[in-house]
Scaffold this active site. Structure first.
Site, PDB file in Angstrom:
ATOM      1  CG  ASP A 112      -2.036   0.986   1.139  1.00  0.00           C
ATOM      2  OD1 ASP A 112      -2.230   1.563   0.049  1.00  0.00           O
ATOM      3  OD2 ASP A 112      -2.728   1.195   2.142  1.00  0.00           O
ATOM      4  CD  GLU A 139      -8.521   6.703  -5.264  1.00  0.00           C
ATOM      5  OE1 GLU A 139      -8.741   7.875  -4.918  1.00  0.00           O
ATOM      6  OE2 GLU A 139      -8.053   5.837  -4.503  1.00  0.00           O
ATOM      7  CE  LYS A 169      -7.578   1.794  -3.767  1.00  0.00           C
ATOM      8  NZ  LYS A 169      -6.293   2.158  -3.124  1.00  0.00           N
ATOM      9  CB  THR A 171     -11.264   1.590  -2.752  1.00  0.00           C
ATOM     10  OG1 THR A 171     -10.522   1.864  -1.569  1.00  0.00           O
ATOM     11  CG2 THR A 171     -11.705   2.897  -3.403  1.00  0.00           C
ATOM     12  CG  PHE A 209     -10.868   1.126   3.795  1.00  0.00           C
ATOM     13  CD1 PHE A 209     -10.681   0.405   2.633  1.00  0.00           C
ATOM     14  CD2 PHE A 209     -10.465   2.444   3.821  1.00  0.00           C
ATOM     15  CE1 PHE A 209     -10.097   0.995   1.515  1.00  0.00           C
ATOM     16  CE2 PHE A 209      -9.889   3.052   2.713  1.00  0.00           C
ATOM     17  CZ  PHE A 209      -9.699   2.318   1.551  1.00  0.00           C
TER      18      PHE A 209
END
Length: 316
Positions: free
Chosen positions: A17, A96, A132, A156, A178
């Protein structure tokens, strides 16, 4: 005994990440991810300056409109760094779509197609890229369209079961529930409770989603994300994928203790899953204060980082 990181890699695909290429080279993850927030963290490093300058220069050639130039520049910067990362990993690079498009199906689809095109310009096929997208109803519907075109998606900012169910029904390639942000909410809301270890609500959420997917035969990959400590990671050992920050990867690499596999696929259930329509999805999200607040907060934070990155690029 091998380190906990080495043991984890035997049961879970480890994802880095970070947008820091040097860290990725050192840690050797299967997959990696990048977004405006991560690009911001590495933007001041000398090796990234030529990539960022090229991104804004090409964006200025694409459009005369300043706002569009900056949005295009963020696309190009993300893809440029993603392409560099792609050279040192064997798996997916996640890139993303702007969080500002989280409630616009058409704009999300168009942005995803653009990102794939930019990767293809660099010789990277869509089979190596995950687009994403925030797990709003609109984001999930956009992902459904993209998956049918062969564009793989990573959904996400996922905090609750209705998001997970809708993503699986849409056929998304991967979801990123998450963990740490769920824990943050509960620690603030109920500070006197014991949220450690197996009581961690973020851990429990991912475990529940994982088992639901395996019981119903969904092929969508579950990738736990947003960890606050290695204990959360250890309680999700065996999950399909886990995306972990370099700092926590290093802690796992330094720990020589035993790591037990917690998550294992279970036998398929005879019960059929219940797809969610839009009204049911929105109602269930409305009834979950944590998920509603953290989704809104996450989108706002990602959008703010997009603005910061645009401002940085405008100065180059």
């Amino acid at each position: 005994m091998p380190s906990k990181l080495e043991q984890l890699r035997q049961m879970t695909v480890v994802v880095a990440d970070t947008g820091d290429i040097d860290a990725i080279r050192d840690l050797q993850p299967q997959d990696a991810t990048t977004n405006p927030s991560l690009v911001l963290k590495v933007a001041d490093k000398p090796q990234y300056q030529p990539l960022l300058k090229e991104a804004i220069e090409k964006a200025r050639q694409e459009s005369l409109d300043l706002a569009q130039q900056l949005a295009y520049a963020v696309d190009r910067a993300s893809v440029a760094i993603g392409a560099e990362i792609n050279q040192v990993i064997p798996g997916y690079i996640s890139t993303e779509v702007s969080a500002k498009l989280s409630f616009d199906i058409r704009a999300t689809v168009e942005k995803a197609r653009r990102l794939i095109h930019l990767y293809q310009e660099k010789g990277i096929g869509r089979d190596r890229v995950l687009i994403k997208i925030a797990s709003t109803w609109e984001g999930i519907k956009a992902a459904e369209i993209l998956e049918k075109e062969g564009i793989h998606c990573n959904l996400t900012l996922l905090f609750a079961m209705p998001q997970a169910v809708a993503c699986a029904e849409a056929g998304t390639t991967l979801i990123s529930p998450f963990v740490g942000r769920i824990l943050d909410w509960y620690k603030t809301a109920q500070p006197n409770e014991d949220w450690s270890g197996a009581n961690d609500p973020g851990v429990c959420s991912v475990q529940k989603i994982y088992q639901y997917y395996k019981e119903h035969g969904y092929q969508t990959i579950v990738m736990g994300a947003s960890f606050r400590n290695t204990d959360e990671i250890e309680h999700l050992a065996g999950c399909d994928r886990l995306t972990i920050s370099p700092a926590l990867l290093e802690q796992l690499a330094a720990d020589q203790g035993e790591l037990k596999q917690v998550l294992k696929p279970e036998a398929a259930s005879s019960q059929q899953p219940q797809p969610l329509d839009e009204a049911t999805f929105r109602w269930q999200m409305n009834q979950d204060a944590m998920a509603t607040e953290k989704l809104a907060q996450g989108i706002s934070q990602f959008a703010a980082d997009q603005d910061k990155l645009e401002a940085l690029l405008a100065q180059l």
